[in-house]
Design a protein around this motif. Structure first.
Motif, short mmCIF file in Angstrom:
data_model
loop_
_atom_site.label_atom_id
_atom_site.label_comp_id
_atom_site.label_asym_id
_atom_site.label_seq_id
_atom_site.Cartn_x
_atom_site.Cartn_y
_atom_site.Cartn_z
N HIS A 32 27.43 51.77 -5.08
CA HIS A 32 26.94 51.33 -6.38
C HIS A 32 27.83 50.28 -7.02
CE1 HIS A 32 23.86 54.38 -6.42
NE2 HIS A 32 24.75 55.29 -6.12
N ARG A 33 28.89 49.88 -6.37
CA ARG A 33 29.80 48.87 -6.91
C ARG A 33 29.38 47.50 -6.41
NH1 ARG A 33 35.44 51.76 -5.36
NH2 ARG A 33 34.84 53.83 -6.04
N ARG A 34 29.30 46.56 -7.33
CA ARG A 34 28.86 45.22 -6.94
C ARG A 34 29.93 44.47 -6.15
NH1 ARG A 34 26.83 42.23 -12.10
NH2 ARG A 34 28.79 43.01 -12.86
N THR A 35 31.21 44.74 -6.42
CA THR A 35 32.26 43.96 -5.80
C THR A 35 32.83 44.61 -4.55
OG1 THR A 35 33.91 45.02 -7.21
CG2 THR A 35 32.94 42.96 -7.99
N TRP A 36 32.38 45.81 -4.21
CA TRP A 36 32.94 46.51 -3.06
C TRP A 36 32.28 46.05 -1.78
CZ3 TRP A 36 31.13 49.92 0.67
CH2 TRP A 36 32.09 50.61 1.40
N GLN A 37 33.09 45.75 -0.81
CA GLN A 37 32.56 45.41 0.51
C GLN A 37 33.36 46.19 1.53
OE1 GLN A 37 33.09 41.24 0.96
NE2 GLN A 37 31.55 40.70 -0.55
N GLN A 38 32.66 46.82 2.42
CA GLN A 38 33.36 47.56 3.47
C GLN A 38 33.88 46.56 4.49
OE1 GLN A 38 31.07 50.59 5.29
NE2 GLN A 38 32.79 51.42 6.42
N ARG A 39 35.17 46.65 4.76
CA ARG A 39 35.78 45.71 5.69
C ARG A 39 36.36 46.48 6.87
NH1 ARG A 39 38.90 42.20 1.14
NH2 ARG A 39 37.03 41.42 0.15
N GLU A 40 36.15 45.95 8.03
CA GLU A 40 36.70 46.54 9.24
C GLU A 40 37.55 45.51 9.95
OE1 GLU A 40 33.54 48.07 11.59
OE2 GLU A 40 32.73 49.31 9.98
N ASN A 41 38.53 45.98 10.68
CA ASN A 41 39.40 45.12 11.47
C ASN A 41 40.04 44.02 10.62
OD1 ASN A 41 38.62 46.62 13.70
ND2 ASN A 41 36.90 45.27 14.12
N LEU A 42 40.74 44.43 9.57
CA LEU A 42 41.42 43.45 8.73
C LEU A 42 42.61 42.87 9.47
CD1 LEU A 42 41.44 45.29 5.29
CD2 LEU A 42 40.00 43.40 5.99
N GLU A 43 42.80 41.57 9.35
CA GLU A 43 43.93 40.92 9.98
C GLU A 43 45.19 41.19 9.16
OE1 GLU A 43 43.21 36.81 10.59
OE2 GLU A 43 41.25 37.15 11.47
#
Length: 73
Positions: A32-43
């Protein structure tokens, strides 16, 4: 306002608040958060941090009993 046997609905609904107030509900689940993005494999960013020097322990100084040590300088 005179007393009535039924409680008036004074609080707006969550949907009304979300539509009326930008950013309302930022503490809601991530979907429900507009700014949240699920990120995988962060450098790796290259950021590093070492623990700063501690303050000298002075028995005359008051400190919070919730903390095991004084905060670093």
């Amino acid at each position: 306002m005179p007393y009535e046997s039924e409680k008036p609905n004074l609080a707006p609904s969550a949907e009304d608040l979300r539509a009326r107030i930008p950013g309302w509900g930022a503490d809601l689940p991530p979907e429900h958060r507009r700014t949240w993005q699920q990120r995988e494999n962060l450098e790796p960013t290259g950021a590093h941090w070492s623990f700063p020097d501690r303050q000298p322990d002075d028995p005359r100084r008051e400190r919070s009993i919730e903390h095991a040590m004084l905060t670093p300088v």
